[in-house]
Design a protein around this motif. Sequence first.
Motif, short mmCIF file in Angstrom:
data_model
loop_
_atom_site.label_atom_id
_atom_site.label_comp_id
_atom_site.label_asym_id
_atom_site.label_seq_id
_atom_site.Cartn_x
_atom_site.Cartn_y
_atom_site.Cartn_z
N ALA A 70 37.67 31.35 61.18
CA ALA A 70 38.73 30.44 60.72
C ALA A 70 39.55 29.96 61.92
O ALA A 70 39.62 30.63 62.96
CB ALA A 70 39.64 31.13 59.71
N SER A 71 40.13 28.81 61.75
CA SER A 71 41.05 28.29 62.76
C SER A 71 42.24 27.66 62.05
O SER A 71 42.14 27.23 60.90
CB SER A 71 40.36 27.25 63.65
N PHE A 72 43.36 27.63 62.72
CA PHE A 72 44.56 27.01 62.15
C PHE A 72 45.52 26.64 63.26
O PHE A 72 45.33 27.02 64.44
CB PHE A 72 45.24 27.95 61.14
N LYS A 73 46.55 25.91 62.91
CA LYS A 73 47.60 25.55 63.85
C LYS A 73 48.95 25.99 63.31
O LYS A 73 49.14 26.06 62.09
CB LYS A 73 47.62 24.03 64.09
N TYR A 74 49.84 26.31 64.21
CA TYR A 74 51.21 26.60 63.78
C TYR A 74 52.19 25.87 64.69
O TYR A 74 51.92 25.63 65.86
CB TYR A 74 51.50 28.10 63.72
N LYS A 75 53.31 25.51 64.09
CA LYS A 75 54.30 24.68 64.77
C LYS A 75 55.59 25.46 65.03
O LYS A 75 56.08 26.19 64.16
CB LYS A 75 54.60 23.44 63.91
N ILE A 76 56.11 25.26 66.23
CA ILE A 76 57.40 25.85 66.61
C ILE A 76 58.34 24.72 67.01
O ILE A 76 57.97 23.85 67.80
CB ILE A 76 57.24 26.84 67.77
N ILE A 77 59.54 24.73 66.44
CA ILE A 77 60.57 23.74 66.78
C ILE A 77 61.84 24.49 67.19
O ILE A 77 62.33 25.35 66.45
CB ILE A 77 60.88 22.81 65.59
N GLU A 78 62.32 24.18 68.37
CA GLU A 78 63.55 24.80 68.87
C GLU A 78 64.51 23.72 69.38
O GLU A 78 64.07 22.63 69.79
CB GLU A 78 63.24 25.80 69.97
N TYR A 79 65.80 24.04 69.37
CA TYR A 79 66.85 23.10 69.77
C TYR A 79 67.67 23.68 70.92
O TYR A 79 67.68 24.89 71.15
CB TYR A 79 67.77 22.79 68.59
N GLY A 80 68.34 22.80 71.62
CA GLY A 80 69.21 23.24 72.71
C GLY A 80 70.24 22.18 73.06
O GLY A 80 70.14 21.02 72.66
N SER A 81 71.24 22.62 73.83
CA SER A 81 72.28 21.68 74.25
C SER A 81 71.79 20.76 75.35
O SER A 81 72.38 19.70 75.59
CB SER A 81 73.52 22.45 74.74
#
Length: 260
Positions: A70-81
């Motif tokens: 199996a294969s998959f993707k995952y998303k990471i979203i981060e914020y900063g000043s």
Amino acid sequence: MAVAFQFGIVVLGGRVKSNAVIHHNGDIMILKLFFLFVVFSLNLFAQNYLGDNKLVVIGNSKLIVESDRASFKYKIIEYGSDLREAVQKAKDKVNVTVQILNKYGISNSNISTSFFKSGENAGGGLFLSSSEDFKTIIDTYVIVDSLQLLEDVILALSAAKIYDIYNINFSLHHFEMYDKKVRELAIEDAKNKAKEIANGFGVKIKKAIYIEESKIGKSYPNLFNPSTNVGVTLMEISRGGLHSKPIKVTNQIKVVFEIE
């Protein structure tokens, strides 16, 4: 010079009736050339495949195999000043998730970055606040060689509070092994068909004089299986929503035999 003509042939009661309509005297020559081309093509086909002492067969094969990878993707979203802070926070989260994957035996060779975007968080920052003025998005592609670990891996990543998991696909780890098998089956099918036809018409097969392999590939027999190219949530996993998809591996071989 514009040329236009219509042509058709209808067979009625064993007689051939033509409904050709000639719109220009020069069309007669074009019509003759067209007939010459058709006759030439038919003769060429007959010489190659339908000539004397030739038998043409097509061997087909198919295997339905349960997927084992199996294969998959995952998303990471981060914020900063600022941009640096947003990028660093996203990188740190990726490092945490990679360590989780490593604990489940997934090597770094099966982990890669598939998407990266960083910049101003237009319209997304809080009023009179600069803590979310910039945003970084990193998508990671993962290959899991053991389907038994798939749900546990996804649950562990979900616990790390990543943004999203999507594009789960199932495949075969050793496709070449099944490709070889369907090729052998297609060859055997072609041989059996040739023998059956030859025996039925009382002729003898001498040797194969032309071999062509085509239509090699893999596909999914059930197009409505929800486990291909879907996003999953923690709720779906807890309800057993991940189901591997069987894969159809096919092959086709055309053989021209010389007969006597």
